[in-house]
Structures are given as C-alpha cells and as structure tokens.
Design a protein around this motif. Sequence first.
Motif, PDB file in Angstrom:
ATOM      1  N   ASN A  26      67.567 -22.387  21.846  1.00 53.32           N
ATOM      2  CA  ASN A  26      67.962 -21.814  20.570  1.00 53.32           C
ATOM      3  C   ASN A  26      66.780 -21.405  19.711  1.00 53.32           C
ATOM      4  O   ASN A  26      66.913 -20.549  18.855  1.00 53.32           O
ATOM      5  CB  ASN A  26      68.812 -22.814  19.788  1.00 53.32           C
ATOM      6  CG  ASN A  26      70.195 -22.947  20.365  1.00 53.32           C
ATOM      7  OD1 ASN A  26      70.733 -21.987  20.879  1.00 53.32           O
ATOM      8  ND2 ASN A  26      70.739 -24.142  20.307  1.00 53.32           N
ATOM      9  N   CYS A  27      65.626 -22.057  19.919  1.00 52.61           N
ATOM     10  CA  CYS A  27      64.544 -21.855  18.964  1.00 52.61           C
ATOM     11  C   CYS A  27      63.211 -21.989  19.685  1.00 52.61           C
ATOM     12  O   CYS A  27      62.955 -23.003  20.349  1.00 52.61           O
ATOM     13  CB  CYS A  27      64.662 -22.898  17.851  1.00 52.61           C
ATOM     14  SG  CYS A  27      63.401 -22.760  16.609  1.00 52.61           S
ATOM     15  N   SER A  28      62.366 -20.983  19.565  1.00 55.38           N
ATOM     16  CA  SER A  28      61.115 -20.998  20.314  1.00 55.38           C
ATOM     17  C   SER A  28      60.107 -21.976  19.730  1.00 55.38           C
ATOM     18  O   SER A  28      59.124 -22.299  20.384  1.00 55.38           O
ATOM     19  CB  SER A  28      60.520 -19.600  20.346  1.00 55.38           C
ATOM     20  OG  SER A  28      60.242 -19.186  19.038  1.00 55.38           O
ATOM     21  N   VAL A  29      60.304 -22.432  18.515  1.00 63.29           N
ATOM     22  CA  VAL A  29      59.325 -23.337  17.915  1.00 63.29           C
ATOM     23  C   VAL A  29      59.894 -24.742  17.724  1.00 63.29           C
ATOM     24  O   VAL A  29      59.463 -25.485  16.856  1.00 63.29           O
ATOM     25  CB  VAL A  29      58.795 -22.796  16.572  1.00 63.29           C
ATOM     26  CG1 VAL A  29      57.986 -21.542  16.785  1.00 63.29           C
ATOM     27  CG2 VAL A  29      59.941 -22.523  15.612  1.00 63.29           C
ATOM     28  N   ALA A  30      60.893 -25.086  18.542  1.00 61.98           N
ATOM     29  CA  ALA A  30      61.490 -26.416  18.416  1.00 61.98           C
ATOM     30  C   ALA A  30      60.603 -27.458  19.057  1.00 61.98           C
ATOM     31  O   ALA A  30      59.856 -27.164  19.999  1.00 61.98           O
ATOM     32  CB  ALA A  30      62.856 -26.414  19.086  1.00 61.98           C
ATOM     33  N   CYS A  31      60.681 -28.695  18.555  1.00 61.76           N
ATOM     34  CA  CYS A  31      60.014 -29.800  19.222  1.00 61.76           C
ATOM     35  C   CYS A  31      60.834 -30.147  20.453  1.00 61.76           C
ATOM     36  O   CYS A  31      62.035 -30.388  20.358  1.00 61.76           O
ATOM     37  CB  CYS A  31      59.925 -31.003  18.299  1.00 61.76           C
ATOM     38  SG  CYS A  31      59.285 -32.459  19.138  1.00 61.76           S
ATOM     39  N   ASN A  78      61.482 -24.497  11.164  1.00 66.01           N
ATOM     40  CA  ASN A  78      60.810 -23.199  11.188  1.00 66.01           C
ATOM     41  C   ASN A  78      61.699 -22.179  11.889  1.00 66.01           C
ATOM     42  O   ASN A  78      61.224 -21.252  12.526  1.00 66.01           O
ATOM     43  CB  ASN A  78      59.461 -23.349  11.908  1.00 66.01           C
ATOM     44  CG  ASN A  78      58.542 -22.171  11.617  1.00 66.01           C
ATOM     45  OD1 ASN A  78      58.812 -21.394  10.709  1.00 66.01           O
ATOM     46  ND2 ASN A  78      57.497 -22.038  12.402  1.00 66.01           N
ATOM     47  N   GLY A  79      63.000 -22.393  11.774  1.00 69.74           N
ATOM     48  CA  GLY A  79      63.943 -21.552  12.511  1.00 69.74           C
ATOM     49  C   GLY A  79      64.234 -20.223  11.843  1.00 69.74           C
ATOM     50  O   GLY A  79      65.376 -19.916  11.525  1.00 69.74           O
ATOM     51  N   SER A  80      63.206 -19.438  11.619  1.00 70.58           N
ATOM     52  CA  SER A  80      63.422 -18.109  11.053  1.00 70.58           C
ATOM     53  C   SER A  80      64.072 -17.223  12.115  1.00 70.58           C
ATOM     54  O   SER A  80      64.055 -17.559  13.297  1.00 70.58           O
ATOM     55  CB  SER A  80      62.083 -17.523  10.631  1.00 70.58           C
ATOM     56  OG  SER A  80      61.269 -17.390  11.761  1.00 70.58           O
ATOM     57  N   PRO A  81      64.633 -16.088  11.734  1.00 73.80           N
ATOM     58  CA  PRO A  81      65.280 -15.228  12.726  1.00 73.80           C
ATOM     59  C   PRO A  81      64.340 -14.827  13.869  1.00 73.80           C
ATOM     60  O   PRO A  81      64.792 -14.568  14.978  1.00 73.80           O
ATOM     61  CB  PRO A  81      65.707 -14.012  11.914  1.00 73.80           C
ATOM     62  CG  PRO A  81      65.812 -14.495  10.531  1.00 73.80           C
ATOM     63  CD  PRO A  81      64.813 -15.589  10.377  1.00 73.80           C
ATOM     64  N   GLU A 125      67.595 -32.826  20.411  1.00 79.67           N
ATOM     65  CA  GLU A 125      68.116 -32.500  21.734  1.00 79.67           C
ATOM     66  C   GLU A 125      66.987 -32.608  22.761  1.00 79.67           C
ATOM     67  O   GLU A 125      65.808 -32.621  22.418  1.00 79.67           O
ATOM     68  CB  GLU A 125      68.626 -31.058  21.737  1.00 79.67           C
ATOM     69  CG  GLU A 125      69.824 -30.861  20.889  1.00 79.67           C
ATOM     70  CD  GLU A 125      71.095 -30.977  21.682  1.00 79.67           C
ATOM     71  OE1 GLU A 125      71.045 -31.422  22.836  1.00 79.67           O
ATOM     72  OE2 GLU A 125      72.140 -30.617  21.136  1.00 79.67           O
ATOM     73  N   LYS A 126      67.392 -32.588  24.021  1.00 78.84           N
ATOM     74  CA  LYS A 126      66.402 -32.507  25.077  1.00 78.84           C
ATOM     75  C   LYS A 126      65.681 -31.166  24.969  1.00 78.84           C
ATOM     76  O   LYS A 126      66.156 -30.244  24.317  1.00 78.84           O
ATOM     77  CB  LYS A 126      67.101 -32.588  26.434  1.00 78.84           C
ATOM     78  CG  LYS A 126      67.531 -33.974  26.800  1.00 78.84           C
ATOM     79  CD  LYS A 126      68.252 -33.945  28.128  1.00 78.84           C
ATOM     80  CE  LYS A 126      68.903 -35.275  28.407  1.00 78.84           C
ATOM     81  NZ  LYS A 126      70.022 -35.149  29.320  1.00 78.84           N
ATOM     82  N   GLY A 127      64.569 -31.092  25.690  1.00 84.14           N
ATOM     83  CA  GLY A 127      63.744 -29.896  25.584  1.00 84.14           C
ATOM     84  C   GLY A 127      64.472 -28.603  25.871  1.00 84.14           C
ATOM     85  O   GLY A 127      64.391 -27.652  25.081  1.00 84.14           O
ATOM     86  N   ALA A 169      55.250 -26.462  17.213  1.00 84.97           N
ATOM     87  CA  ALA A 169      56.166 -27.130  16.297  1.00 84.97           C
ATOM     88  C   ALA A 169      55.416 -27.963  15.281  1.00 84.97           C
ATOM     89  O   ALA A 169      55.955 -28.307  14.231  1.00 84.97           O
ATOM     90  CB  ALA A 169      57.133 -28.013  17.074  1.00 84.97           C
ATOM     91  N   ILE A 170      54.150 -28.315  15.570  1.00 87.18           N
ATOM     92  CA  ILE A 170      53.367 -29.105  14.626  1.00 87.18           C
ATOM     93  C   ILE A 170      52.595 -28.154  13.723  1.00 87.18           C
ATOM     94  O   ILE A 170      51.888 -27.270  14.206  1.00 87.18           O
ATOM     95  CB  ILE A 170      52.418 -30.060  15.370  1.00 87.18           C
ATOM     96  CG1 ILE A 170      53.234 -30.948  16.320  1.00 87.18           C
ATOM     97  CG2 ILE A 170      51.648 -30.918  14.377  1.00 87.18           C
ATOM     98  CD1 ILE A 170      52.421 -31.959  17.065  1.00 87.18           C
ATOM     99  N   HIS A 171      52.791 -28.343  12.453  1.00 82.60           N
ATOM    100  CA  HIS A 171      52.179 -27.430  11.490  1.00 82.60           C
ATOM    101  C   HIS A 171      51.020 -28.103  10.777  1.00 82.60           C
ATOM    102  O   HIS A 171      51.100 -29.272  10.420  1.00 82.60           O
ATOM    103  CB  HIS A 171      53.204 -27.012  10.445  1.00 82.60           C
ATOM    104  CG  HIS A 171      54.177 -26.024  10.960  1.00 82.60           C
ATOM    105  ND1 HIS A 171      55.020 -25.318  10.170  1.00 82.60           N
ATOM    106  CD2 HIS A 171      54.445 -25.623  12.225  1.00 82.60           C
ATOM    107  CE1 HIS A 171      55.773 -24.527  10.901  1.00 82.60           C
ATOM    108  NE2 HIS A 171      55.440 -24.701  12.150  1.00 82.60           N
TER     109      HIS A 171
END
Lengths: 445, 328, 335
Positions: free
Chosen positions: B224-229, B116-119, B216-218, B272-274
């Motif tokens: 890099n990404c606000s919606v990363a797991c 979900n890595g949109s700009p 990666e770790k948290g 991150a869970i959709h």
Amino acid sequence: MGILRTFALGGIHPDENKLSSNAAIEEIPVPKQAIVPLGQNLGAPSKPIVKKGDDVKVGQLIAEAGGFISTNIHSPVSGKVFKIDNSMDASGFRRPCIIINVDGDEWDESVDTTKDLISDINIESKEIIERIKNAGIVGMGGATFPTYVKLMPPPGKTAEYLIINGVECEPYLTSDHRMMLEKGREIVIGIKILMKALNVNKAFIGIENNKPDAISHMRELVRENDDIQVQPLKVQYPQGGEKQLIKASVNREVPSGKLPIEVGCVVQNVGTAFAVYEAVQKNKPLIERVVTVTGKAVKKPSNFRVRIGTPINVLIEAAEGLPDNTGKIINGGPMMGKSITSLDMPVVKGTSGILLLEKEESSRKVEGPCIRCSKCTYVCPMGLEPFLISKAAKLGNFELAENESIMDCIECGSCQYGCPAAIPLVDYLRLGKIKVGQIMRSRKN
Amino acid sequence: MESAVDNIIIIAIGGLGGLGLIMAIILYFIANKFKVFEDPKIDEVEEALPSANCGGCGFPGCRAYAEAAVNSEKEHGNINGLNCPVGGNDVGQELGRILGLEVEDQDPMIAVVRCNGSPTNSPKKVNYEGATSCAFAHALYAGEGGCMYSCLGLGDCVDACDFDAIHMNPDTGLPVVNDKCTACGACVTACPRDIIELRKRGPKDKRIFVSCINQEKGAPAKKNCSVACIGCAKCDKVCNFDAITITSFLAYIDFEKCTLCRKCVEVCPTSAIHEVNFKPRKPRPEKPKVTTSVSDNSQNTVPSMESGKVKPDKSVIAKGIEIIETKE
Amino acid sequence: MNHLKVSGSPHIQGDESTKKIMYGVFIAMLPAVLVSIYFFGIDAIRVVITAVIACIFFEWTIQKYLIKGHETITDGSALVTGILLALNLPSNLPTWMVIVGALVAIGMAKMSFGGLGKNIFNPALVARVFLLVSFPVEMTSWPIPKPITEGLADVTTGPTPLAIVKEGLDGNKTISDMSSELPSYSQEFLGNMGGSLGEVSALALILGGFYMIWKKIITWHIPVSILLTVSIFSGIFWGLDPEHYADPLFHVLTGGMLLGAIYMATDMVTSPMTKGGQLIFGFGVGLLTILIRIWGAYPEGVSFAILIMNATVPLINRGFKPRRFGAKPGVVLTK
C-alpha cells in the motif's frame, strides 16, 4: 384490502429498483479459495480452533465464540487451511481470517444433506437455542446480531410476539423476497421452531405490499396455522428497521434506548428463519447465504446462494462481469449499505447484497446551505431533528446532540435522501454517535 | 414651585444614596462572612502561566493547574509530574521561584506526525467523499491509499490545535507541525489512528523518528505504501544504543536513548526513518541515495501560511519534499 | 483513473434540491404576477422586472465582493425574493424606490446574516416595511385596478379597502355606511380592488398555495392556522358589533392577508421547523394581524405580524420538538 399498516413517524419512498426480483436463486460453484473472517457478527470476534495445514470438511467447526455476544464459525468449504492471516474486509481494514484452499466438496457426516423437508419439531426450547447457538446463526438482515442471544429474553421479560421481517425495504435488494418464494415451506417451519424456542403463540410475517406474490405465497403456506399471520404493509422505508416493524405490525413503540423485548417482541429476518430451519432440522450450520448482485448497469441482476468466504468478484463474474462505468460498490442496500474498497473481500454472514452503482449515480450532489425546510424532520422515523443534531455534532457540541437523543438515530438515511441542500447529515450523525458513545462510556467508568 | 423641585432632588438623592449605603453594608458583611481563603500563591502561579487554558497539563484550565501545583507543593514539597507543556522550562523555573522549589528542567517536546503516506508514496485506490472528519472516516474505511494505519488527511488534528501549530499540507495531504507547537497533546488525542506522538524536540530541534505506524507484515505494508516500515530490523541491528525496538513488524525509536547518530536512517530500505533539521549529508558518490528525502515536520512547510518564515536560500528542495534547516 | 468512490450511507439521493423548491415557488407566484399585470398593466411589469433584476444583481455583487463564498445566484432564491418584493409593492412606486427595497431585502435582511438559510426575517417583508416607514406616501397611494383590456389610460389612485374601513371607523362611520365605497366580495376574490401587486387577487394566490402544497413545498399548517385565527378573532368582534368591526371574510380577502399567509409566512428559512411550532406561529401571526388591524395605527398589519413572529421562531423551535419515537404523544423528551 383496506388501509395498509405502516409505522407512524416519517418515512420515505425511494425508487424501488428491484431489478432482480424475478431472478430465481442460483447456486454458485464453490470457490477455489475461501476467506473466512473471524469477526462476522456484532460483538466479539471468534477464536480459531484450526491451524495452518489442517484438513477441514464442510460444516466443521473452525472457530468458536469469543464471548457471550459472539458466534461459532464453520468451514464453508472442504480442503486445507492455507493460513490464518489478516485479510481485507469490506471497508479495507485488514482483519484476521481463516483462508482455506478448496479441495473437493466433502461434507461433515453430521450434516443432513438430503433435500427432504422435515416438519416435525421434536426437541425442546432449550435444545433449539443450543443448536442455533452451535450453528453460529446471526441476524441475516445485515446487522449480524447473534440469534441465540435474542431468543433468551433477560430475566423478568417474556416474549409475546415473534415478528418475522420479510419487509426488505431497501431498494434493489431481493434476496429475502426470493427466499420467501422459493423456500417458503422451510421458512414457515423455521418460524415454528423460533416460536417454540421463545414460547410465543403468535407470529407475524411482515411483508411490504410491493411483493404481492410473496404475500399470497406465504398466506397459502400458513393457511392452516392460526398462530402465524401474514401482515401486508404499506411500502415505506425504513420499515425493515426493528422498531419500525414492531410499530407497523403490533402498534407498539420500543422506548428510547431499549430492546424490542421491552414491548414483548422479538424480530427475526426470513433468512434467519430459514437458517434456523436448516440448523435445527438438518444440523447444517450457517455456511451459505443468499446474496443479491444488482445494479442498473449489471447485465444479469441475480440472486445467488453462495458459501460464506466466497470473494465477491466471483459473484460479480457470475452476474456477467463488472460494468465498465462502475463508480461505487456497496455491500448491502443503497440506503444503509457500506461502500466496498476492494473486490477481494469475501461474502460474510451479513452480506445481503452487492450493489454496483454507475459513475453518474455514485457521486454526491454538491452541498448547499441549509434552507431550514425541515424535510429531514418530517421524514425522520425516530422523530428526531437531523438538521439540529448533525450540526451539533459537526460543531462538536456533543452535549446538545446527546440531549436531543442522537443515540436514537438508526442511521436509516431518510433525512439525507430527501435533503434539498444535499447536506451529508448522516455522516455527521454517525460521527456524533461515535463521539457521544465514547462520552457515555467514559461517564460510566 | 422651586422648593418642591429641590425637595424632589433631595428625596431622590437621599433615597438612592441611603439605599446604596445599606446595600454596601450588607454586602460588606456578607463578603466577610463567606470569604473563602485562597492561597495568594495560586494567583501568583496563575499569573505566571501562559493562560492558554489548553488542558495540555491534564487540568481543566490554568487556574486548576495553579491550584494543583500549590497543593502539591504543600503536600509533597515538590511539583513533580506537574509540568506546563506550553510554558516550558521558563514557566517551570518561574513556578519554582514562586513556590520556593528547585524545578528540574524538562526536555521540550513537540508533536510528530508518524505517517508519510502522501499520494506519491501511497497511491490512491479509492476516492473518499463525505464529512471532513477523521473520526467518521476512520469508522468508515481504511484510507484512500488502502493502509489502515494511514493518516486520513481530514484535519481533526488541525481543528484540535489551539496554537495554530499544525496545518495540512495541500500537496501531501498530511499534517505538518510548525514551531508554534507547545506539546499540549490536543492533536494526539484528536487523531483517531494515534499517528501523532509527542517526542523530544532534541538539540537544535534535531530529531530522528520512524514515520510509520503500520503493524502489518512487510509485504502487505509495502503493497500500500512505498515508505512504510516493513519491520526488517536493519535499523535495530545498526543501532549501538539499544534505542530501537521492533514490535509487530514496526520499529520504534526511543527518543530518550537515541543519540541522533543517523545510522538507522541510512540503512532503512524504505526511507521510513526520518531525520529532521540535520544538515544535508555530503553526497556519497558510490551510493546515490534517496533516503535523505525527508518531509520536515518541525517547520511549517505550507507556503501560504508561513511564507515569511521559510528561508528559501537554506532549503533544499528535492523531489517535491523539502528539507529545511531551522535556527542556527 | 477508475477509482471507486467511498462514502457513508445513504448512497442514493432523492431529486429534491434547493433550486427545485425555489422554482416551484416561482411557478406558484406566476398566477398572482399575471393577475397584477392584467390589472395594473405596464407598471406592474416594470416593478416586477426591476425588483427581480435588482435582487439578483445585489445578491451576485455581495456574494462576489463581500462574502466571497460559493456562488448561489443560480439557486433561484434571489429571484423568489425579487418577485415577492414586487408583489408587496404598489405598481406606481418609483423605480429607484424599488431598487432601494431590493437592496434592503438582499443586503440588509439576507446577506448580512450570511446568505440563504441564515436570515431571521423574511427579506421581502423587511424591505416592504422599510419602504413603508421611509416613504409612507408613495407606499400607500394605491392605483385603482383597471383591466389592461380597457386601454392604457392614466391611472388613478385610491385607498385600499382596509384603509377605507380604518379611516371610516376613525371618522365615526359604521361599516354599513361604507359599504358603497367597499368592493364586493367577488371583486375582492378576483382582484378588482386597490392594493399591492400581489394583494389583489385572492383566487390567484390560493391557486399558487394549492400548487405549493401539492408539490410539498409548504405544508398546510401555517396558512390554515393564520387564516383560521384571523377568521375566529375577527369573527368574535364582528359578532359583538357588526357595525364597527369588519367581517371575517373581509379580513381574509383584503390586504396582504392571503399573500402573507401563503407566501410570506411559509418561507422555510424564517418559519418554525415542526408542525406544532408552525401552528403556533400561524396563530401568532393571525392574532397580531387582527390586533394591528383593529387597534393599530396602520390599516394593515400582516407584514408587521409576520416579522414579529419571525423573531420568535428560534424560541418556538426550542419549545416544539417533534414527537420522539417511543415517547407518549405530546411528550417531549428532554434530559
């Protein structure tokens, strides 16, 4: 001087822009923190042998080879291992690194830190190779192929010539040039060591004619040695490519898909020769290298001797800062270097230069239709047809690309440099090589 | 004069006719002699297949699949493991009828994009310039947002799709799978980063999945990404069905075990869970949440492509990300 | 936003561009255009300007309304096609025919294949041949050159040297019988003979050719191989029977020979990609030209020869590969 030698096919002559060729090599102070990536060579990454919290000294082994084509890594600084974790590499991928917090500059006892020149070589070929292997030396021109592997020809093959690459055909870069001027004596001893290791009687030092001072200096140094010959070469990119340099120096062509040893040649960079001297005579492993920091907007284009693991922003600071209009940062030269995504990446064994391009020169031209001018074919040093194979790769016809010898492509960029339609030929060539490589590997299995 | 012309005509007709006859006889004997026996069922099976020749079954084309199915029936008495993802259960039942077998229904699958890595979520740090090829860009650099697991947005999956089922959303730069997806798996192989996964379509197309593959770790993931797991394992704790596993700081929901209870969706701190195709929750006054902001991967949300199919009255547009309800 | 750029190598580009090549060709054609204006006066200007404007207009229209691709009008290729077309036409051709020629060149020969770089045949030559077979009378009545300095009197028309020879030989005359009707070599060299705008002055054409070779727009392979082939073959016949076959120099200097060899056959899009292929291509053009000139129905064969060889280019490209590095000379590696 007569007609200068060069390679046979293709070639271009981009603007040289050797801005830093008169800047003497400067030492850069040891950084506060060193980031030492574990994968610094072509082939398998190394395996760490230190843990978090360990004290390390300069030159101490901190990671050992993780396979046949792999190298040892030594600590470039002294201090405490902060952690072993992922950190950004040149292209933005996070890879395992050993991060060391620097404390003082204490060297390992085994390293000879005196400045004396030791010219007598009193060990045998086998031991030389062993020392080079232990010192973790890789090709310093940028390809980072472990040097000791090249020094052990496969059974049935013998080396006839050692060719030393002092060509530095990439525009902007001057680290090899400065090395030859300032460390010429050590390089010559390094060459003799390499000749002994390979058991060859003849060595050529290929230097392009745009470095007359280096040519005369090296000539002076090898005057008493009949077996080492300085070979001035016509300025022509990509003469620093192994196959091109062999063709230019001894007029032999390495067959497609084969290594230089097939025609009895071994090619080593001048930087590698210097590292070999230090490793064999001084027992000093590969922990520092010369890096050119350059660019049209850089205030002080320089050549720095830096420890491996120094973040490149330290280097850029030493060159009086990052220019405001920097549009692209390149690790290596402008023709074959890689763009860097972050300034935190460290200097590694293969970093030959940091090039800062201005905004205006960092954008590509707008791509137009191919007008079939075949300029790419004329300049291809491998005799390929870039327009054809890159199109084949773009359209997914990898079979055609393979039949048209896409794997011979050395990605030198000559075709794209001269393309009037500004087609990103090399992008697609590289894509094709990735895909064809996969197909060929899957066929083997 | 006239008889000469007649003669010529007769000779011509006779000659050519005779030649034709001889050839026909030769052909007849050769055809008989070299006749290859083929099970007529193969033709029948091939007829029943969707003729997409997509290779999703693992065979080069529908004919090869048909042969394999008929052979499998002869040798093992079943066609287990040989299912046509494109045809789905209808084709499966049809094959069962032709081959005289009981064919178990397979759960229909769909390709799911797990990034979900949109700009907006993962701001651009560098600008890429070059070939429109994910495979090339993957070899070149980590990604514009800096995440080395992220979608590169250059559309190798779109090029791979034979069914017009995946398109790039110009706003997010991410691929969006629509209902035409047959789960042939072409996009899964095309993606150099293994972002796309085949998952169960789920009842009424309801699905829950982790839209991230960052291992990666948290901290670096979140940087890099606000919606990363970030691998916080909160979802694992609330799951009553043991459907969630955490490996190298990444949660994965097993779609076989998941009961679509949506508890994990609520607790995920980074959204991150959709959840897809659920009815929007009733707003809870005490906890105004943004976690329901979900990019719908089952519907084509590219307006230019499928504007006719998107029913605006049933879509809730929130913060530039759409929730669209599917079939009733 | 100060984002760094990321791209694959190489990170620098030379200053070559399609535009630069096209304007280079344009500059190379200027001497020929000026000579034609000198000899044919205001009519030459009319034809050149009509052809150029019509070509640019058609390219722009088709690009914008039919193909709907990127605008390519600024790259100069339509300008070059227009001037090449004009150089291939007689100066007294009616304006509307010039416009028809431009439509054929751009619409039929270039844009219908997909635009610049995708056409198989040289657009200007297709137009010339189209006009030649459609309007044979207008296309073969050549005004007699008359230097502009001698005033703007009415133009008279007359045949080209090639037509004189062709008709003369058909009428059982010998070459020496016709020598009085034919222009001298120096006239042919400077341009004082009948013909299309660009055919008349060998000097101007050769000048432009050297300019293009100097600027690396073309290589010497195609022009030299064409002219060499023409000289050798016509030389053989001339050596056998000088009374019934014209001499090599005559063949080289008259008609569209130099125009074709230097400007038309060397068109990048429609010529082979490798130097070996270019030599074969040139040989084919030269041979076909002489065959058509000696035995064909038309007095002139360069345009037909080039178009026929254009069609063989894909085949030549397949057969003639550059020498791969590491392969023995002359060996093409095919797996």
